[in-house]
Scaffold this motif. Structure first.
Motif, mmCIF file in Angstrom:
data_model
loop_
_atom_site.group_PDB
_atom_site.id
_atom_site.type_symbol
_atom_site.label_atom_id
_atom_site.label_comp_id
_atom_site.label_asym_id
_atom_site.label_seq_id
_atom_site.Cartn_x
_atom_site.Cartn_y
_atom_site.Cartn_z
ATOM 1 N N ARG B 84 0.841 -1.198 0.000
ATOM 2 C CA ARG B 84 0.000 0.000 0.000
ATOM 3 C C ARG B 84 0.874 1.245 0.000
ATOM 4 O O ARG B 84 0.568 2.228 -0.690
ATOM 5 C CB ARG B 84 -0.904 -0.041 1.229
ATOM 6 C CG ARG B 84 -2.151 0.743 1.098
ATOM 7 C CD ARG B 84 -3.207 -0.006 0.306
ATOM 8 N NE ARG B 84 -4.371 0.858 0.110
ATOM 9 C CZ ARG B 84 -4.468 1.724 -0.886
ATOM 10 N NH1 ARG B 84 -3.517 1.834 -1.767
ATOM 11 N NH2 ARG B 84 -5.544 2.486 -0.994
ATOM 12 N N VAL B 392 -14.289 5.742 3.709
ATOM 13 C CA VAL B 392 -13.057 5.882 2.932
ATOM 14 C C VAL B 392 -13.348 6.572 1.602
ATOM 15 O O VAL B 392 -12.622 7.465 1.174
ATOM 16 C CB VAL B 392 -12.415 4.493 2.703
ATOM 17 C CG1 VAL B 392 -11.257 4.603 1.739
ATOM 18 C CG2 VAL B 392 -11.930 3.926 4.016
ATOM 19 N N HIS B 445 -6.377 7.549 3.588
ATOM 20 C CA HIS B 445 -6.748 6.282 2.969
ATOM 21 C C HIS B 445 -5.939 5.137 3.535
ATOM 22 O O HIS B 445 -6.460 4.062 3.819
ATOM 23 C CB HIS B 445 -6.504 6.351 1.457
ATOM 24 C CG HIS B 445 -7.723 6.709 0.700
ATOM 25 N ND1 HIS B 445 -8.562 5.773 0.178
ATOM 26 C CD2 HIS B 445 -8.257 7.900 0.394
ATOM 27 C CE1 HIS B 445 -9.558 6.376 -0.421
ATOM 28 N NE2 HIS B 445 -9.402 7.676 -0.309
ATOM 29 N N ASP B 449 -7.408 1.990 5.424
ATOM 30 C CA ASP B 449 -7.184 0.626 4.919
ATOM 31 C C ASP B 449 -6.652 -0.288 6.002
ATOM 32 O O ASP B 449 -7.079 -1.440 6.139
ATOM 33 C CB ASP B 449 -6.191 0.659 3.752
ATOM 34 C CG ASP B 449 -6.878 0.984 2.442
ATOM 35 O OD1 ASP B 449 -8.102 0.802 2.382
ATOM 36 O OD2 ASP B 449 -6.197 1.414 1.509
#
Lengths: 335, 461
Positions: B84, B392, B445, B449
C-alpha cells in the motif's frame, strides 16, 4: 409415570401479512422424554422451521403467537415458555432448548473466532465460569464433534461446510441443553458427510441423554435418526407414531403417499406414487381437512369438517376421517 | 551531507543490522537485488550522486525503505502495508504530475501576471531576466522535471500573493488547521452516525426511525453553503453564541506572549492525544469480556485523557487563548458534523437492516444473549464494515468540502488558501495546496485501509 422434557399443546403461530394471516403453525401437539428423538417431516413451506422458531421464540417481527402452550420441564417444574416475559425466556434459550441451524453456513458471525462464539454462549448463561474453564469445555465439545480444538482460534470463513456444521453442533451443545432442535442439520452437505454428522448427532444425543427434534424434508434422514416421526402438512401434524409404524403401517393417506413417493435402494421394484396438486396456500387454507383437495380417498365430510388429532393406538396419533387399513394399503401397492 | 560517518551509518550499518536481525528471526531476505537497490538509493541520497536519484535525493529516503522491504517475503498485514505504501508513493508521483499538467494547461499564469506589468515590460533587461528565472520559454518536459525536482526537494517556491513568504511556510501554518477541522468533524460525525444508525435500525419503523431518517435525508441533500449561512445567521448573528468567522479574535491576542500558531499546534496535539486515548480504550476493551467493563474502559480512557488535557491547558497558561480558538472552531465543526453524520447514519441504518436478517443474528438471539449484546456486539460490529468503506470513499470529497466550509467560515486552512491562491493566480501556492491536500487524503486512505484490515478478519492480503 415419566414426565416429559417438553410438552407442546395445540401450538399456534401465524404470520401477519398484508393479505391476512398465514397459518404457518396451526395447532401442533407432541411431547418428548429425555433421550427420545422426534423427527418432523413435511414438504417445503409446511411450517417445519416455524415450529422450531416458535419453540425458541426467535420469531420474525410479523409472527403472531396465537395460542397453545409449550411446557418445559425445568428440573421437575413445568414452565410454560409461551407465557414467559422476554427477559426470563432468555434463560431458557440454549440452556433449555438449543438449536442446530438450517443454514449452518451463515449461522456463525464472520467477524468473531468460532471458539469465542461458543465461549460467549457459555459465559452468557453461566457468567461465573472462568474463561479458561469455558475454553476447556469448548475444546472438549470440539473433540466430541471430531473437530481439531486448535480450530477454535480460527474464523468461520476458514472452515469448510462440514466443519461449520460440526461447529454449529458443538455450539448447540455448549450449555448442556435438555432439548436440541436440529433444523435440516445436513441439507447443505453431501451424502457422505451427511451420514457422518447424523451418526455423530445420534451418538451424542444418546450419550448425553437429551431429547432431540429433527426437522427435515428428507424422510430417509429422519428415519435414520429418530425414534418417533411426525408428519406435517400445511401447518398441522397429520400423523405421529414410532418410526417403524410410520413406515410399515401409515394410516394417513398423505403419509402413505409420501412414503411411497420415492424409490427404495433395496428390495424389489415397487410402484411410485405421485401426490396430485400442490400444497395449499396457508393464507387461505381449504375448509375441512387440509389434505382433502389432493386426497384420493376424500369425501364430503373431509371437505367440510376438520378431523381431530387423536391417539388411535398407543403412541399413534392421527388426524383423518378415513384411516387407511392394511387391506387398502396392499390394494394400492398391488395396482 | 557527504559526511562519511553518516554514510556509513545509513547505507552500511542500519541495513546490515536489519538483515542480521531478520535472519535471526528466521526471515532471511528472499531477494538481495532489492536490498542492493535500496542501499544504492541510500547512498545516492547521502552523497547527492547524480545518477542514483530520479527527481530529488530526498525522495530516496521515502523510496529506499519501501524497496528494502520488497527483499523480504512478508505475509499478512505487513505485506499489505508495504504494498500500500508503494502504491501511495506511485500515486503521489502520478498526482503531482497531473497537478503539473493541469496548471500547464490552464489559461493565464504568472507570465501574464508579472511580465505584462508595464514597469517590467519597459525594462527589457529585467524582462529577459525574469523570463529566464521563471523558465517561461523552457519546453514542457524541462518545466516538468523542475516541477518534480522542486516538489520532492520540498522547495515549492515563493508565494506571489503573500509575497515574501515561502509556500512551505504557508502550508506548514495552514495544514494543521485543516487537519484539525477534518479530524474532529470526521471522527465525531462517524461516531454519531454509527451510533444513531444502529439505534434507529434496531427500532426500525418507530417514530424515532422516521424522524431521524427524515432529518438525515434533509442534512444529506441540503445545499451546503446555504446551510452554513443559516447556521451563521442563527448561532452567530441572532443568538450570538459563536463568533461570525475567522480564526481568532484579534483584540484578545493583542499582547499575547505567544503566537496563535503555537497555541493551535498544541490544540491539534491535544486532539490527537484524545484520539489515541480513545483508540487505546477500544483496544483495552477488546480484551475485556462484559459489556459494562468494555464501556467503563473506553469512557475511562477518554475521560482520563480529557482530565490530563485539562490539567495541561490549565497549567501552561494558554488556556484562555486556546478557548478563543475553540470558540471560533465550534461553528465549522458543528456544520461539518451535522452535514456528514447524516450520510454515515443512513448507510449504517441500511446495512444494519441487512445484517439483522442474517442467520447469525438469529443464532445470537437463540443463544439467549441480551438484546443490547446482539445489537452492539453482533449486528453493529458487522455492519461497521460497509460503513468504513463509505467513509473511505467519502474522504475524497473532503477536499472539495473543505474549500466550501473554510470559505464560508473564513477559516484559513488549505481549502480557503487554495481558493484564494487560484483566484489570485498564485501558481506556486495553488500547486502546494493541491498537492498537500492530496497527500493528506492519501495518508487518510492508508490509515483507513489498515483499520479495515483489523476490523474484517475475512480480508486476506
Amino acid at each position: 409415570m415419566i414426565v416429559p422434557v417438553i410438552k407442546v399443546e395445540n401450538l399456534k403461530m401465524y404470520y401477519k401479512t398484508k393479505m391476512g394471516y398465514v397459518q404457518a403453525v396451526d395447532g401442533i401437539s407432541f411431547e418428548l422424554e429425555a433421550g427420545e428423538s422426534l423427527g418432523i417431516v413435511g414438504e417445503s413451506g409446511c411450517g417445519k422451521t416455524s415450529v422450531s422458531m416458535t419453540l425458541l421464540r426467535t420469531l420474525p417481527e410479523n409472527a403472531h403467537f396465537m395460542g397453545g402452550h409449550v411446557w418445559f420441564n425445568d428440573n421437575g417444574k413445568m414452565v410454560d415458555l409461551t407465557q414467559l416475559p422476554e427477559d426470563e425466556m432468555r434463560h431458557y434459550r440454549w440452556r433449555g432448548i438449543s438449536m442446530v441451524f438450517q443454514a449452518a453456513m451463515n449461522s456463525l458471525n464472520p467477524v468473531y473466532k468460532v471458539g469465542d462464539q461458543i465461549v460467549e454462549a457459555i459465559l452468557n448463561h453461566y457468567p461465573d465460569t472462568p474463561i479458561d474453564q469455558a475454553k476447556a469445555k469448548v475444546a472438549k465439545l470440539f473433540e466430541l464433534v471430531t473437530l481439531d480444538p486448535k480450530r477454535m482460534e480460527q474464523y468461520p470463513h476458514q472452515y469448510s461446510g462440514g466443519m461449520k456444521q460440526r461447529a454449529v453442533i458443538a455450539l448447540s451443545l455448549a450449555c448442556d441443553p435438555k432439548v436440541i432442535i436440529a433444523d435440516e442439520p445436513t441439507t447443505a452437505l453431501d451424502v457422505i458427510v451427511q451420514d457422518k454428522i447424523l451418526r455423530e448427532l445420534k451418538k451424542i444425543q444418546k450419550e448425553l441423554n437429551m431429547a432431540m427434534i429433527y426437522i427435515s424434508h428428507d424422510i430417509a434422514v429422519i428415519a435414520e435418526v429418530s425414534d418417533k416421526i411426525a408428519v406435517m402438512y400445511a401447518g398441522k401434524f397429520v400423523e405421529e407414531a414410532d418410526s417403524t409404524t410410520i413406515f410399515k403401517r401409515p394410516m394417513h393417506p398423505y403419509t402413505f403417499l409420501l412414503m411411497n413417493a420415492f424409490p427404495s435402494h433395496v428390495g424389489p421394484k415397487k410402484k411410485l406414487f405421485t401426490i396430485p396438486g400442490e400444497p395449499p396456500n396457508l393464507l387461505n387454507p381449504p375448509k375441512g381437512c387440509r389434505f382433502a383437495p389432493r386426497c384420493p380417498w376424500a369425501d364430503n365430510r373431509c371437505r367440510e369438517q376438520d378431523p381431530e388429532y387423536v391417539e388411535v393406538e398407543k403412541g399413534h396419533y392421527l388426524a383423518c376421517w378415513h384411516p387407511l387399513t392394511e387391506e387398502v394399503r396392499q390394494n394400492e401397492l398391488r395396482k | 551531507m557527504t559526511n562519511p560517518v553518516l554514510i556509513f551509518v545509513f547505507a552500511g550499518l542500519l541495513p546490515a543490522v536489519g538483515v542480521v536481525y531478520a535472519i535471526y528471526k528466521g526471515k532471511a531476505p528472499q531477494n538481495y537485488i532489492f536490498l542492493a537497490i535500496s542501499l544504492a538509493l541510500y547512498y545516492g541520497a547521502l552523497t547527492n550522486f547524480r545518477y542514483l536519484y530520479l527527481f530529488s535525493p530526498r525522495f530516496n529516503y521515502i523510496l529506499a525503505p519501501i524497496i528494502y522491504f520488497y527483499g523480504f517475503n512478508l505475509s499478512g498485514l505487513s505485506k499489505f502495508i508495504r504494498n500500500r505504501l508503494a502504491q501511495i508513493v506511485l500515486l503521489l508521483v502520478i498526482y503531482v504530475t497531473v497537478v503539473f499538467f493541469i496548471f500547464l494547461a490552464m489559461p493565464g499564469d504568472y507570465t501574464t501576471k508579472f511580465l505584462q506589468d508595464p514597469k517590467i515590460r519597459q525594462n527589457p533587461e529585467v524582462y529577459e531576466r525574469m523570463k529566464q528565472l521563471f523558465g517561461v520559454d523552457d519546453p514542457w518536459y524541462v518545466k516538468y522535471y523542475k516541477h518534480m525536482k522542486n516538489f520532492f526537494n520540498l522547495e515549492l517556491g515563493i508565494s506571489f500573493s503573500e509575497y515574501p513568504k515561502r509556500v512551505e511556510e504557508i502550508i506548514a501554518e495552514r495544514l494543521p488547521r485543516t487537519l484539525f477541522l477534518f479530524l474532529a468533524s470526521s471522527v465525531l460525525s462517524f461516531l454519531l452516525g454509527f451510533d444513531l444508525g444502529k439505534r434507529i435500525a434496531w427500532k426500525r419503523g418507530g417514530l424515532t426511525d422516521k424522524m431521524a431518517t427524515f432529518v438525515g435525508i434533509v442534512f444529506w441533500t441540503i445545499f451546503t453553503p446555504f446551510y452554513m449561512l443559516i447556521l451563521i445567521w442563527l448561532f452567530a448573528v441572532t443568538l450570538r453564541l459563536f463568533p461570525l468567522s475567522g480564526f481568532i479574535t484579534p483584540t484578545k491576542w493583542f499582547d499575547a506572549p505567544f503566537s496563535a500558531q503555537a497555541v493551535f499546534i498544541r490544540l491539534l496535539l491535544t486532539e490527537l492525544f484524545m484520539l489515541v486515548m480513545w483508540i487505546i480504550g477500544i483496544v483495552v476493551a477488546g480484551r475485556l469480556k462484559t459489556i459494562r467493563a468494555k464501556r467503563t474502559a473506553i469512557w475511562g480512557f477518554v475521560i482520563g485523557g480529557a482530565i490530563i488535557a485539562f490539567v495541561y491547558w490549565a497549567a501552561n497558561g494558554m488556556g484562555t487563548y486556546a478557548l478563543d480558538i475553540v470558540h471560533h472552531l465550534a461553528l465549522p465543526v458543528i456544520a461539518l458534523v451535522t452535514l456528514h453524520f447524516a450520510g454515515d447514519m443512513l448507510v449504517m441504518r441500511d446495512t444494519m437492516l441487512e445484517v439483522i436478517k442474517e442467520d447469525y443474528i438469529t443464532t445470537a438471539r437463540a443463544k439467549g444473549l441480551p438484546d443490547k449484546v446482539i445489537r452492539d456486539k453482533h449486528a453493529a460490529r458487522t455492519a461497521l464494515l460497509p460503513l468504513m468503506t463509505s467513509f473511505v470513499i467519502g474522504l475524497a470529497s473532503t477536499v472539495s468540502g473543505g474549500v466550501i466550509t473554510e470559505t464560508m467560515f473564513s477559516w484559513k486552512g488549505m481549502g480557503l488558501t487554495l481558493l484564494e491562491a487560484t483566484t489570485a493566480q498564485d501558481t506556486p501556492l495553488a500547486i502546494g495546496c493541491l498537492v498537500f491536500t492530496g497527500v493528506l487524503v492519501l495518508l487518510a486512505h492508508l490509515v483507513a485501509d489498515i483499520l479495515y484490515a483489523f476490523l474484517d478478519p475475512r480480508i486476506r492480503y
